[in-house]
Design a protein around this motif. Sequence first.
Motif, PDB file in Angstrom:
ATOM      1  N   ARG A 101     -26.838  68.179  13.833  1.00  0.00           N
ATOM      2  CA  ARG A 101     -25.691  68.211  14.733  1.00  0.00           C
ATOM      3  C   ARG A 101     -25.591  66.848  15.416  1.00  0.00           C
ATOM      4  O   ARG A 101     -26.612  66.223  15.723  1.00  0.00           O
ATOM      5  N   ASP A 103     -24.775  66.236  18.396  1.00  0.00           N
ATOM      6  CA  ASP A 103     -25.228  66.276  19.786  1.00  0.00           C
ATOM      7  C   ASP A 103     -26.683  66.731  19.913  1.00  0.00           C
ATOM      8  O   ASP A 103     -27.130  67.098  21.001  1.00  0.00           O
ATOM      9  N   CYS A 104     -27.417  66.697  18.810  1.00  0.00           N
ATOM     10  CA  CYS A 104     -28.810  67.169  18.798  1.00  0.00           C
ATOM     11  C   CYS A 104     -29.773  65.992  18.920  1.00  0.00           C
ATOM     12  O   CYS A 104     -29.868  65.159  18.007  1.00  0.00           O
ATOM     13  N   SER A 129     -23.523  67.507   8.239  1.00  0.00           N
ATOM     14  CA  SER A 129     -23.238  67.715   9.655  1.00  0.00           C
ATOM     15  C   SER A 129     -22.762  69.144   9.888  1.00  0.00           C
ATOM     16  O   SER A 129     -21.763  69.581   9.310  1.00  0.00           O
ATOM     17  N   VAL A 130     -23.482  69.846  10.726  1.00  0.00           N
ATOM     18  CA  VAL A 130     -23.146  71.242  11.013  1.00  0.00           C
ATOM     19  C   VAL A 130     -21.918  71.341  11.914  1.00  0.00           C
ATOM     20  O   VAL A 130     -21.104  72.263  11.777  1.00  0.00           O
ATOM     21  N   ASP A 131     -21.769  70.381  12.839  1.00  0.00           N
ATOM     22  CA  ASP A 131     -20.676  70.435  13.813  1.00  0.00           C
ATOM     23  C   ASP A 131     -19.616  69.366  13.597  1.00  0.00           C
ATOM     24  O   ASP A 131     -18.711  69.208  14.415  1.00  0.00           O
ATOM     25  N   SER A 143     -19.553  67.123   5.631  1.00  0.00           N
ATOM     26  CA  SER A 143     -19.289  68.255   6.516  1.00  0.00           C
ATOM     27  C   SER A 143     -19.761  69.520   5.807  1.00  0.00           C
ATOM     28  O   SER A 143     -19.800  69.578   4.572  1.00  0.00           O
ATOM     29  N   ASP A 144     -20.115  70.511   6.585  1.00  0.00           N
ATOM     30  CA  ASP A 144     -20.606  71.761   5.998  1.00  0.00           C
ATOM     31  C   ASP A 144     -19.529  72.420   5.139  1.00  0.00           C
ATOM     32  O   ASP A 144     -18.389  72.576   5.559  1.00  0.00           O
TER      33      ASP A 144
END
Length: 208
Positions: A101, A103-104, A129-131, A143-144
């Motif tokens: 993520r 923001d992780c 990227s999960v988000d 992207s997922d």
Amino acid sequence: MARFRQLQKEVEERRALAVIQPTEPNVRRYMELEAKVVHNASRFADVAQRIAWSHPELDPATQGRPVNATALEVFEQARIRERNAVLAQVAREHVLMFFFRGDCGYCHAMAPVLRAFCDRHGMRLVPISVDGGALAGFPQARSDNGAVRALKVQQVPALFLAQPFSGRIEPVGFGVLSEAQLGERIVALFEGRDGKGTPPPVYWGDQR
């Protein structure tokens, strides 16, 4: 065996009596017997050690991980060479799927470690990227596209070992891992496939 059990019983009885009635005669009788047991145990250890010295197959120091510092260094170097050879073999047919993520903080900490590991062993990395967020060093992150749901990714950073031609995907780990941990886990997965205790793999497209 009968003599051994009798000796154990006598030691326990004398100790119990010395504790319950700690008179000088009782304590002395217990200590005398204990000293005899310790002496016999010491003789046993000495004989066992001499046997081990002349029979290396019975010497723990020559089996498995060495205890001597010099031998341990040789052992560790051999392990590293063997691990690197296996990782080179893995890299020929596998990729690492890295879920993160933007923001992780843990994902940002894991990113350079993972990049260095893949560069060192020639392994292809697929960042996902999960988000939809970005991660430094991975400008081409995907992207997922359903992988998160298919692999039941609930925590990031998450790392999976995938074999594209077969669709086989196995979890390597979650959270921040060191290069050494990455190597050990990937080698264990590769060498333990279809072995007892190995978790069943997920195949791409398997929604179970």
